[in-house]
Design a protein around this motif. Structure first.
Motif, PDB file in Angstrom:
ATOM      1  N   GLY A   1      -8.920  14.458  -4.754  1.00  0.00           N
ATOM      2  CA  GLY A   1      -8.702  13.031  -4.896  1.00  0.00           C
ATOM      3  C   GLY A   1      -9.706  12.392  -5.829  1.00  0.00           C
ATOM      4  O   GLY A   1      -9.379  11.494  -6.614  1.00  0.00           O
ATOM      5  N   GLU A   2     -10.950  12.877  -5.781  1.00  0.00           N
ATOM      6  CA  GLU A   2     -11.994  12.312  -6.634  1.00  0.00           C
ATOM      7  C   GLU A   2     -11.676  12.508  -8.107  1.00  0.00           C
ATOM      8  O   GLU A   2     -11.885  11.611  -8.934  1.00  0.00           O
ATOM      9  N   ALA A   3     -11.148  13.668  -8.456  1.00  0.00           N
ATOM     10  CA  ALA A   3     -10.804  13.939  -9.861  1.00  0.00           C
ATOM     11  C   ALA A   3      -9.694  13.006 -10.330  1.00  0.00           C
ATOM     12  O   ALA A   3      -9.732  12.481 -11.453  1.00  0.00           O
ATOM     13  N   LEU A   4      -8.708  12.793  -9.479  1.00  0.00           N
ATOM     14  CA  LEU A   4      -7.621  11.890  -9.832  1.00  0.00           C
ATOM     15  C   LEU A   4      -8.114  10.462 -10.004  1.00  0.00           C
ATOM     16  O   LEU A   4      -7.729   9.767 -10.955  1.00  0.00           O
ATOM     17  N   VAL A   5      -8.976  10.022  -9.091  1.00  0.00           N
ATOM     18  CA  VAL A   5      -9.508   8.662  -9.177  1.00  0.00           C
ATOM     19  C   VAL A   5     -10.305   8.480 -10.462  1.00  0.00           C
ATOM     20  O   VAL A   5     -10.151   7.469 -11.171  1.00  0.00           O
ATOM     21  N   ARG A   6     -11.153   9.438 -10.772  1.00  0.00           N
ATOM     22  CA  ARG A   6     -11.972   9.327 -11.989  1.00  0.00           C
ATOM     23  C   ARG A   6     -11.115   9.310 -13.251  1.00  0.00           C
ATOM     24  O   ARG A   6     -11.352   8.528 -14.174  1.00  0.00           O
ATOM     25  N   GLU A   7     -10.107  10.175 -13.290  1.00  0.00           N
ATOM     26  CA  GLU A   7      -9.276  10.264 -14.491  1.00  0.00           C
ATOM     27  C   GLU A   7      -8.438   8.994 -14.677  1.00  0.00           C
ATOM     28  O   GLU A   7      -8.281   8.511 -15.804  1.00  0.00           O
ATOM     29  N   LEU A   8      -7.915   8.470 -13.592  1.00  0.00           N
ATOM     30  CA  LEU A   8      -7.135   7.234 -13.696  1.00  0.00           C
ATOM     31  C   LEU A   8      -8.035   6.057 -14.064  1.00  0.00           C
ATOM     32  O   LEU A   8      -7.618   5.150 -14.788  1.00  0.00           O
ATOM     33  N   ASP A   9      -9.263   6.076 -13.587  1.00  0.00           N
ATOM     34  CA  ASP A   9     -10.196   5.011 -13.939  1.00  0.00           C
ATOM     35  C   ASP A   9     -10.501   5.037 -15.434  1.00  0.00           C
ATOM     36  O   ASP A   9     -10.578   3.984 -16.087  1.00  0.00           O
ATOM     37  N   ARG A  10     -10.675   6.230 -15.978  1.00  0.00           N
ATOM     38  CA  ARG A  10     -10.916   6.339 -17.417  1.00  0.00           C
ATOM     39  C   ARG A  10      -9.744   5.768 -18.222  1.00  0.00           C
ATOM     40  O   ARG A  10      -9.927   5.252 -19.328  1.00  0.00           O
ATOM     41  N   ALA A  11      -8.553   5.880 -17.643  1.00  0.00           N
ATOM     42  CA  ALA A  11      -7.366   5.369 -18.327  1.00  0.00           C
ATOM     43  C   ALA A  11      -7.136   3.881 -18.063  1.00  0.00           C
ATOM     44  O   ALA A  11      -6.174   3.316 -18.582  1.00  0.00           O
ATOM     45  N   GLY A  12      -7.994   3.273 -17.237  1.00  0.00           N
ATOM     46  CA  GLY A  12      -7.888   1.837 -17.012  1.00  0.00           C
ATOM     47  C   GLY A  12      -7.226   1.421 -15.721  1.00  0.00           C
ATOM     48  O   GLY A  12      -6.811   0.268 -15.589  1.00  0.00           O
ATOM     49  N   PHE A  13      -7.145   2.340 -14.735  1.00  0.00           N
ATOM     50  CA  PHE A  13      -6.508   2.012 -13.459  1.00  0.00           C
ATOM     51  C   PHE A  13      -7.469   2.296 -12.310  1.00  0.00           C
ATOM     52  O   PHE A  13      -7.898   3.444 -12.129  1.00  0.00           O
ATOM     53  N   GLY A  14      -7.786   1.278 -11.538  1.00  0.00           N
ATOM     54  CA  GLY A  14      -8.682   1.440 -10.404  1.00  0.00           C
ATOM     55  C   GLY A  14      -7.908   1.705  -9.129  1.00  0.00           C
ATOM     56  O   GLY A  14      -7.237   0.813  -8.611  1.00  0.00           O
ATOM     57  N   VAL A  15      -7.965   2.938  -8.644  1.00  0.00           N
ATOM     58  CA  VAL A  15      -7.301   3.315  -7.400  1.00  0.00           C
ATOM     59  C   VAL A  15      -8.341   3.923  -6.468  1.00  0.00           C
ATOM     60  O   VAL A  15      -9.501   4.101  -6.830  1.00  0.00           O
ATOM     61  N   ALA A  16      -7.929   4.268  -5.267  1.00  0.00           N
ATOM     62  CA  ALA A  16      -8.847   4.848  -4.283  1.00  0.00           C
ATOM     63  C   ALA A  16      -8.331   6.206  -3.841  1.00  0.00           C
ATOM     64  O   ALA A  16      -7.176   6.559  -4.077  1.00  0.00           O
ATOM     65  N   SER A  17      -9.195   6.933  -3.172  1.00  0.00           N
ATOM     66  CA  SER A  17      -8.799   8.196  -2.563  1.00  0.00           C
ATOM     67  C   SER A  17      -9.133   8.138  -1.090  1.00  0.00           C
ATOM     68  O   SER A  17     -10.312   8.151  -0.717  1.00  0.00           O
TER      69      SER A  17
ATOM     70  N   LEU B   1       0.823  -1.206   0.000  1.00  0.00           N
ATOM     71  CA  LEU B   1       0.000   0.000   0.000  1.00  0.00           C
ATOM     72  C   LEU B   1       0.857   1.255   0.000  1.00  0.00           C
ATOM     73  O   LEU B   1       1.862   1.336   0.714  1.00  0.00           O
ATOM     74  N   VAL B   2       0.446   2.249  -0.802  1.00  0.00           N
ATOM     75  CA  VAL B   2       1.123   3.539  -0.838  1.00  0.00           C
ATOM     76  C   VAL B   2       0.079   4.630  -1.042  1.00  0.00           C
ATOM     77  O   VAL B   2      -0.879   4.458  -1.796  1.00  0.00           O
ATOM     78  N   THR B   3       0.294   5.759  -0.376  1.00  0.00           N
ATOM     79  CA  THR B   3      -0.616   6.895  -0.483  1.00  0.00           C
ATOM     80  C   THR B   3       0.189   8.167  -0.731  1.00  0.00           C
ATOM     81  O   THR B   3       1.236   8.372  -0.110  1.00  0.00           O
ATOM     82  N   PHE B   4      -0.292   8.985  -1.651  1.00  0.00           N
ATOM     83  CA  PHE B   4       0.339  10.283  -1.883  1.00  0.00           C
ATOM     84  C   PHE B   4      -0.744  11.324  -2.144  1.00  0.00           C
ATOM     85  O   PHE B   4      -1.854  10.999  -2.576  1.00  0.00           O
ATOM     86  N   SER B   5      -0.408  12.586  -1.869  1.00  0.00           N
ATOM     87  CA  SER B   5      -1.354  13.689  -2.010  1.00  0.00           C
ATOM     88  C   SER B   5      -0.767  14.747  -2.928  1.00  0.00           C
ATOM     89  O   SER B   5       0.387  15.144  -2.776  1.00  0.00           O
ATOM     90  N   CYS B   6      -1.597  15.190  -3.888  1.00  0.00           N
ATOM     91  CA  CYS B   6      -1.174  16.184  -4.874  1.00  0.00           C
ATOM     92  C   CYS B   6      -1.844  17.526  -4.568  1.00  0.00           C
ATOM     93  O   CYS B   6      -3.080  17.629  -4.599  1.00  0.00           O
ATOM     94  N   LEU B   7      -1.040  18.506  -4.267  1.00  0.00           N
ATOM     95  CA  LEU B   7      -1.555  19.830  -3.936  1.00  0.00           C
ATOM     96  C   LEU B   7      -2.347  20.403  -5.110  1.00  0.00           C
ATOM     97  O   LEU B   7      -2.016  20.165  -6.274  1.00  0.00           O
ATOM     98  N   TYR B   8      -3.410  21.136  -4.776  1.00  0.00           N
ATOM     99  CA  TYR B   8      -4.278  21.855  -5.723  1.00  0.00           C
ATOM    100  C   TYR B   8      -5.284  20.958  -6.441  1.00  0.00           C
ATOM    101  O   TYR B   8      -6.060  21.462  -7.261  1.00  0.00           O
ATOM    102  N   LEU B   9      -5.288  19.658  -6.178  1.00  0.00           N
ATOM    103  CA  LEU B   9      -6.207  18.754  -6.870  1.00  0.00           C
ATOM    104  C   LEU B   9      -7.125  18.065  -5.875  1.00  0.00           C
ATOM    105  O   LEU B   9      -6.839  17.996  -4.683  1.00  0.00           O
TER     106      LEU B   9
END
Length: 374
Positions: free
Chosen positions: A299-315, A289-297
């Protein structure tokens, strides 16, 4: 490209050993194991076999193992310790990064009995200091909870180093880690695990009540521990969970060494992203398990965008519509509570899946930031 499931902490495909056992057990373990007729006795034999297998795998006694749901194992397990010591006091002590199930249970029980919940601070990695926890556990404390490892950032906790004062019992939530980590050899009275942590059926939890522990059911029903809280036991699911646990432990050294190496790689790449914080202990952590946080974004937007690209992650910091509150774990650590991504690798994850994710990640982060004007 096939979808890559990188959210194993929330559930993963059944271990092949569990799938094989589940199909066979469904054909034979359908009856109520408390019944006296032949099918009931067959179901009881299967349930006892599951109990024996789990006890042997975890190094506990057979009569210390009870099957239930993951949520019930946590809440009934913890509050049962508190209920048995209500004559001593109604104070519950826990680190500030415990799972929401533990925190909610503690608040409910202390409101019911006019008690107090004490949340002990953690350091920047999310770890509680064992001396602080022990120091807070005196006086009118009914029970203490301490997870084995954090479900959100992976940091290991000192659950095996807590000689609590005055007979105060310790509840260990191992829901995120049982099968990945060994239980402490001493100091704990009750522990809870979830079969999803070892690729077992998602509805099965394990409640471990040490022999000689003072424990009283905090909910309506029989005062003693019972499988599934006295409801109809899931015999087939329990047997499949036991099979998955045995298989996971047999392959753990090899599988976890590979996952730890991949997580090290993810941590290194994530740390190079601008304005990104990799959280949790870099060494003393869960292997997958690994967790990282991106300033100014978000988590939901990142999860949705990665899912569209074929990667299922969580926030881990995803806000809910009902509370709009960020992750209490990240807040307790003093970490960024937005733009958070949690990646957890299942036993079948491939190096290519991880490389594909890491090749895409900088572009996704950069594009989302540009869309918000950064």
């Amino acid at each position: 490209m096939a979808h890559a499931h990188l959210d194993a902490a929330a559930g993963a495909p059944l271990h092949p050993a569990a799938r094989e056992v589940l199909e066979a057990a469904l054909a034979r373990g359908y009856a109520d194991p408390r019944a006296l007729h032949g099918p009931g006795r067959d179901a009881r034999l299967l349930l006892d076999n599951a109990r024996e297998a789990v006890a042997d795998a975890l190094g506990v006694r057979r009569d210390e193992v009870w099957f239930t749901s993951p949520l019930d194992a946590v809440q009934r397990g913890f509050l049962g310790l508190a209920e048995a010591r209500r004559h001593v006091g109604t104070r519950l002590v826990l680190p500030g990064v415990e799972h929401a199930h533990v925190r909610h249970a503690a608040r409910w029980w202390t409101r019911l009995h006019t008690g107090e919940v004490v949340e002990v601070p953690v350091d920047a990695t999310g770890r509680v200091d064992e001396h602080d926890l022990v120091e807070h556990a005196g006086g009118s404390t009914a029970a203490v909870a301490c997870q084995l490892a954090n479900h959100e950032v992976g940091t290991l906790q000192p659950a095996g180093a807590l000689p609590l004062p005055d007979g105060v019992p310790l509840f260990v939530d191992a829901s995120a880690s049982l099968g990945l980590l060994d239980l402490p050899a001493q100091h704990w009275a009750v522990a809870a695990g979830a079969a999803t942590s070892w690729a077992g059926p998602p509805g099965i939890g394990v409640l471990l009540v040490r022999r000689g522990t003072r424990w009283t059911n905090p909910f309506p029903g029989d005062p003693e521990p019972q499988d599934f809280g006295g409801a109809l036991p899931d015999v087939a699911g329990s047997l499949a969970a036991a099979a998955a646990l045995q298989a996971t432990l047999a392959e753990r050294e090899e599988v976890d060494a590979r996952r730890r190496r991949l997580v090290d790689h993810i941590r290194a790449v994530a740390a190079t992203l601008p304005d990104t914080e990799v959280v949790g202990d870099p060494e003393d952590r869960l292997p997958h398990l690994v967790t990282f946080s991106c300033l100014y974004l978000s988590g939901e937007a990142l999860v949705r965008e990665l899912d569209r690209a074929g990667f299922g992650v969580a926030s881990g910091s995803a806000c809910t519509a009902s509370t709009l509150e960020p992750s209490h774990v990240l807040a307790a650590m003093g970490a960024l509570t937005h733009g958070n991504v949690r990646i957890s690798l299942g036993r079948d994850v491939t190096e290519q899946q991880v490389e594909d994710l890491l090749a895409l990640l900088p572009d996704v982060v950069g594009r989302l930031r540009s869309e918000v004007g950064l």
